[in-house]
Design an enzyme around this catalytic site. Structure first.
Site, PDB file in Angstrom:
ATOM      1  N   HIS A 254     -22.982  27.844 -17.770  1.00 21.51           N
ATOM      2  CA  HIS A 254     -24.316  28.178 -18.269  1.00 21.51           C
ATOM      3  C   HIS A 254     -25.136  28.927 -17.223  1.00 21.51           C
ATOM      4  O   HIS A 254     -25.847  29.903 -17.539  1.00 21.51           O
ATOM      5  CB  HIS A 254     -25.055  26.911 -18.695  1.00 21.51           C
ATOM      6  CG  HIS A 254     -24.690  26.435 -20.063  1.00 21.51           C
ATOM      7  ND1 HIS A 254     -25.082  27.107 -21.202  1.00 21.51           N
ATOM      8  CD2 HIS A 254     -23.956  25.363 -20.480  1.00 21.51           C
ATOM      9  CE1 HIS A 254     -24.615  26.464 -22.267  1.00 21.51           C
ATOM     10  NE2 HIS A 254     -23.936  25.402 -21.862  1.00 21.51           N
ATOM     11  N   ARG A 257     -24.476  32.685 -16.799  1.00 24.50           N
ATOM     12  CA  ARG A 257     -24.930  33.583 -17.849  1.00 24.50           C
ATOM     13  C   ARG A 257     -26.275  34.243 -17.510  1.00 24.50           C
ATOM     14  O   ARG A 257     -26.560  35.369 -17.940  1.00 24.50           O
ATOM     15  CB  ARG A 257     -25.047  32.826 -19.170  1.00 24.50           C
ATOM     16  CG  ARG A 257     -23.706  32.608 -19.825  1.00 24.50           C
ATOM     17  CD  ARG A 257     -23.818  32.478 -21.308  1.00 24.50           C
ATOM     18  NE  ARG A 257     -22.571  32.815 -21.967  1.00 24.50           N
ATOM     19  CZ  ARG A 257     -22.396  32.740 -23.272  1.00 24.50           C
ATOM     20  NH1 ARG A 257     -23.395  32.366 -24.043  1.00 24.50           N
ATOM     21  NH2 ARG A 257     -21.251  33.072 -23.817  1.00 24.50           N
ATOM     22  N   ARG A 364      -1.628  33.325 -31.437  1.00 23.25           N
ATOM     23  CA  ARG A 364      -2.345  34.606 -31.486  1.00 23.25           C
ATOM     24  C   ARG A 364      -1.857  35.554 -30.387  1.00 23.25           C
ATOM     25  O   ARG A 364      -1.814  36.783 -30.588  1.00 23.25           O
ATOM     26  CB  ARG A 364      -3.847  34.373 -31.377  1.00 23.25           C
ATOM     27  CG  ARG A 364      -4.433  33.665 -32.586  1.00 23.25           C
ATOM     28  CD  ARG A 364      -5.945  33.688 -32.577  1.00 23.25           C
ATOM     29  NE  ARG A 364      -6.492  32.902 -33.676  1.00 23.25           N
ATOM     30  CZ  ARG A 364      -6.603  33.329 -34.934  1.00 23.25           C
ATOM     31  NH1 ARG A 364      -6.180  34.559 -35.239  1.00 23.25           N
ATOM     32  NH2 ARG A 364      -7.116  32.542 -35.860  1.00 23.25           N
ATOM     33  N   ASN A 365      -1.497  35.016 -29.226  1.00 20.10           N
ATOM     34  CA  ASN A 365      -0.903  35.855 -28.188  1.00 20.10           C
ATOM     35  C   ASN A 365       0.406  36.461 -28.674  1.00 20.10           C
ATOM     36  O   ASN A 365       0.678  37.647 -28.462  1.00 20.10           O
ATOM     37  CB  ASN A 365      -0.651  35.038 -26.917  1.00 20.10           C
ATOM     38  CG  ASN A 365      -1.885  34.932 -26.046  1.00 20.10           C
ATOM     39  OD1 ASN A 365      -2.868  35.627 -26.270  1.00 20.10           O
ATOM     40  ND2 ASN A 365      -1.829  34.046 -25.064  1.00 20.10           N
ATOM     41  N   TYR A 369       1.189  40.555 -29.103  1.00 19.37           N
ATOM     42  CA  TYR A 369       2.134  41.258 -28.242  1.00 19.37           C
ATOM     43  C   TYR A 369       3.500  41.469 -28.878  1.00 19.37           C
ATOM     44  O   TYR A 369       4.378  42.063 -28.269  1.00 19.37           O
ATOM     45  CB  TYR A 369       2.301  40.495 -26.913  1.00 19.37           C
ATOM     46  CG  TYR A 369       0.997  40.348 -26.169  1.00 19.37           C
ATOM     47  CD1 TYR A 369       0.262  41.468 -25.810  1.00 19.37           C
ATOM     48  CD2 TYR A 369       0.512  39.093 -25.836  1.00 19.37           C
ATOM     49  CE1 TYR A 369      -0.941  41.343 -25.125  1.00 19.37           C
ATOM     50  CE2 TYR A 369      -0.689  38.960 -25.152  1.00 19.37           C
ATOM     51  CZ  TYR A 369      -1.414  40.084 -24.807  1.00 19.37           C
ATOM     52  OH  TYR A 369      -2.601  39.961 -24.145  1.00 19.37           O
ATOM     53  N   ASP A 391       8.405  35.669 -29.861  1.00 17.80           N
ATOM     54  CA  ASP A 391       8.134  36.961 -30.492  1.00 17.80           C
ATOM     55  C   ASP A 391       9.165  37.979 -30.007  1.00 17.80           C
ATOM     56  O   ASP A 391       9.955  37.701 -29.107  1.00 17.80           O
ATOM     57  CB  ASP A 391       6.711  37.428 -30.163  1.00 17.80           C
ATOM     58  CG  ASP A 391       6.489  37.607 -28.675  1.00 17.80           C
ATOM     59  OD1 ASP A 391       7.036  38.578 -28.114  1.00 17.80           O
ATOM     60  OD2 ASP A 391       5.775  36.765 -28.057  1.00 17.80           O
ATOM     61  N   ARG A 410      -3.360  37.301 -14.733  1.00 13.47           N
ATOM     62  CA  ARG A 410      -3.098  38.354 -15.699  1.00 13.47           C
ATOM     63  C   ARG A 410      -1.774  39.012 -15.340  1.00 13.47           C
ATOM     64  O   ARG A 410      -1.544  39.408 -14.187  1.00 13.47           O
ATOM     65  CB  ARG A 410      -4.216  39.392 -15.692  1.00 13.47           C
ATOM     66  CG  ARG A 410      -5.567  38.777 -16.029  1.00 13.47           C
ATOM     67  CD  ARG A 410      -6.645  39.824 -16.060  1.00 13.47           C
ATOM     68  NE  ARG A 410      -6.415  40.754 -17.169  1.00 13.47           N
ATOM     69  CZ  ARG A 410      -7.020  41.941 -17.259  1.00 13.47           C
ATOM     70  NH1 ARG A 410      -7.845  42.331 -16.311  1.00 13.47           N
ATOM     71  NH2 ARG A 410      -6.789  42.731 -18.295  1.00 13.47           N
ATOM     72  N   LEU A 424      -7.517  33.188 -19.339  1.00 10.96           N
ATOM     73  CA  LEU A 424      -7.828  31.763 -19.499  1.00 10.96           C
ATOM     74  C   LEU A 424      -7.172  31.135 -20.719  1.00 10.96           C
ATOM     75  O   LEU A 424      -7.118  29.910 -20.821  1.00 10.96           O
ATOM     76  CB  LEU A 424      -9.346  31.562 -19.611  1.00 10.96           C
ATOM     77  CG  LEU A 424     -10.131  31.587 -18.302  1.00 10.96           C
ATOM     78  CD1 LEU A 424     -11.619  31.518 -18.584  1.00 10.96           C
ATOM     79  CD2 LEU A 424      -9.701  30.449 -17.400  1.00 10.96           C
ATOM     80  N   LEU A 426      -3.976  30.871 -21.940  1.00 10.26           N
ATOM     81  CA  LEU A 426      -2.820  29.995 -21.703  1.00 10.26           C
ATOM     82  C   LEU A 426      -3.174  28.869 -20.735  1.00 10.26           C
ATOM     83  O   LEU A 426      -2.568  27.798 -20.789  1.00 10.26           O
ATOM     84  CB  LEU A 426      -1.645  30.814 -21.168  1.00 10.26           C
ATOM     85  CG  LEU A 426      -1.008  31.769 -22.179  1.00 10.26           C
ATOM     86  CD1 LEU A 426       0.139  32.550 -21.539  1.00 10.26           C
ATOM     87  CD2 LEU A 426      -0.498  31.000 -23.401  1.00 10.26           C
TER      88      LEU A 426
END
Length: 461
Positions: A254, A257, A364-365, A369, A391, A410, A424, A426
């Protein structure tokens, strides 16, 4: 006088052990003394009956009857319809020579003479068991002008034969005593194991991520009570530590931000005054990534705060069925195919939102990919759920497979270069699965892309 209550575990073990040993020693030493085949004093009621029998013989013989007929008559009267109570009478002189006896077949002269040789004091009658005949010795009797000795035998049905076998075989006696004491020892083992089992179950709950105190652990012997109190204190301390850590992460997110908002406002003002430039575009891009990262941190912290206190049993289908259906729809919109196996009809103790987010990140990853195909396979094995998500994309280099679950990591290949990810996703997945006492690993799929395998403990049915 009220005995003090023994609350110490070692005190109870010591007391029960010595009580059991006392019973064993008492039985081994005392039971043989109850053997009726040993020479013993006659009990007062039995002794009184014997004296009455002797007096009847003296009285009837003084009437001129023969001694044999007197004995036979007394034996017939003693029968009274019950063969077990029939008397066996034997008369000897003062030197122990047998003169008159009844039913030699029932009681041999050899046994009688053996009994006579044991007489130490004729004025102190005793008894001894021979076979099924309890022979009493001796009663002085006056027959005519002569002093003689009367031996009286009675059919004896006690004790049972198996007791006599125990008396004859000390090992069997010891075995019988051990059989009697075994239930006591089994009860002791059960009583001592109950607190240990409660402590074991509480430890298993903590291992599964359920940080709850158990008041029942603080009962029982002092040793287990102290261990239970320490265990509950440990659980409370872990709860407090996790809560502080999660709230710290939330507070930091917080606070970040505010300067990020000022940074973007300054970038917008600079763009308005100076126009577009490569440097300002780069600042805007990095600010957007930072905002995404902070958003992920806030999402992670909001899911983790107090989740260890709010676990509940959930069917697997209610967790992931709708999620996987949505993912299939999204894959179709991208021209890809998502194959999903049947979800096992089992339940899991979890924090639903955190576990749903964990699987969503992986799936979703894989959709993002992959080239055109993704597979999600679920199966149960040995009270655990095994999930495979793979995949047919470019995958991850082998040397980086162990690093993809690290926060902010990354991948150096094109798999992550164009995603704009924060690194972040995984990490959140790995943290969520670990908090549910599970495991996650990555490897190369046979389809050519990335294979992520998840294992989670199921609720025992």
């Amino acid at each position: 006088m009220k005995l003090p209550k023994i609350t110490s575990l070692y005190g109870r073990i010591f007391a029960i052990f010595w009580f059991t040993m006392f019973l064993v020693i008492l039985a081994v030493l005392a039971l043989p003394r109850l053997d009726p085949r040993l020479t013993k004093d006659i009990s007062p009621p039995h002794y009184s009956d014997m004296l009455q029998t002797r007096d009847r013989i003296e009285q009837e013989f003084s009437g001129g009857k023969e001694l044999h007929s007197v004995i036979d008559e007394i034996e017939r009267r003693s029968k009274r319809g019950n063969e077990d109570n029939k008397l066996r009478l034997y008369i000897t002189d003062l030197d122990g020579e047998v003169q008159v006896w009844s039913r030699r077949s029932d009681f041999t002269l050899r046994m009688l003479r053996n009994f006579v040789t044991r007489v130490e004091d004729p004025l102190k009658p005793q008894q001894k068991l021979y076979g099924k005949i309890m022979l009493s010795e001796p009663f002085p009797i006056k027959l005519g002008d002569e002093d003689r000795l009367l031996y009286i035998g009675v059919k004896w049905n006690e004790p049972p034969s198996f007791l006599l076998q125990l008396f004859d075989h000390p090992f069997r006696l010891l075995l019988a005593v051990m059989l009697v004491s075994t239930p006591l020892l089994l009860w002791l083992a059960w009583a001592l194991s109950q607190p240990a089992r409660r402590l074991e179950k509480a430890a298993q709950r903590v291992a599964q991520g359920v940080f709850e105190t158990d008041p029942s652990l603080e009962k029982g012997t002092s040793e287990f009570r102290q261990a239970g109190e320490s265990f509950n204190q440990m659980v409370e301390a872990v709860n407090d530590m996790i809560c502080r850590q999660q709230r710290l992460l939330s507070d930091i997110s917080h606070e970040l931000r505010s300067p990020l908002t000022r940074l973007r406002m300054a970038q917008a003002l600079a763009t308005r005054k100076q126009g577009e430039s490569t440097e300002l575009t780069r600042i805007d891009t990095e600010a957007q990534r930072l905002e995404q990262m902070i958003g992920k941190l806030l999402e992670l912290s909001s899911m983790q705060v107090d989740n260890h206190k709010n676990r509940e049993a959930q069917p697997l289908s209610s967790l992931w069925e709708e999620l996987l259906t949505d993912c299939q729809f999204e894959a179709e919109q991208m021209g890809k195919v998502l194959h999903v196996s049947a979800i096992p009809e089992r339940s899991i103790v979890c924090y639903p939102q955190l576990l749903m987010s964990a699987l969503e990140n992986i799936v979703r990853n894989a959709i993002s990919y992959s080239k055109d195909e993704i597979r999600v396979d679920m199966r149960e094995e040995a009270e655990a759920l095994h999930i495979r998500i793979e995949d047919n994309g470019e995958g991850v280099p082998d040397e980086e497979l162990e690093s993809i679950f690290r926060p902010f990591y990354r991948v150096s290949t094109a798999r992550d270069r164009h995603s704009g990810g924060t690194g972040l996703g995984l990490a959140i997945t790995e943290s969520a699965i670990r908090q549910h006492n599970g495991s996650v690993s990555a490897s190369r799929s046979e389809m050519g892309g990335l294979l992520v395998e998840v294992s989670l403990p199921l609720l025992q049915s």
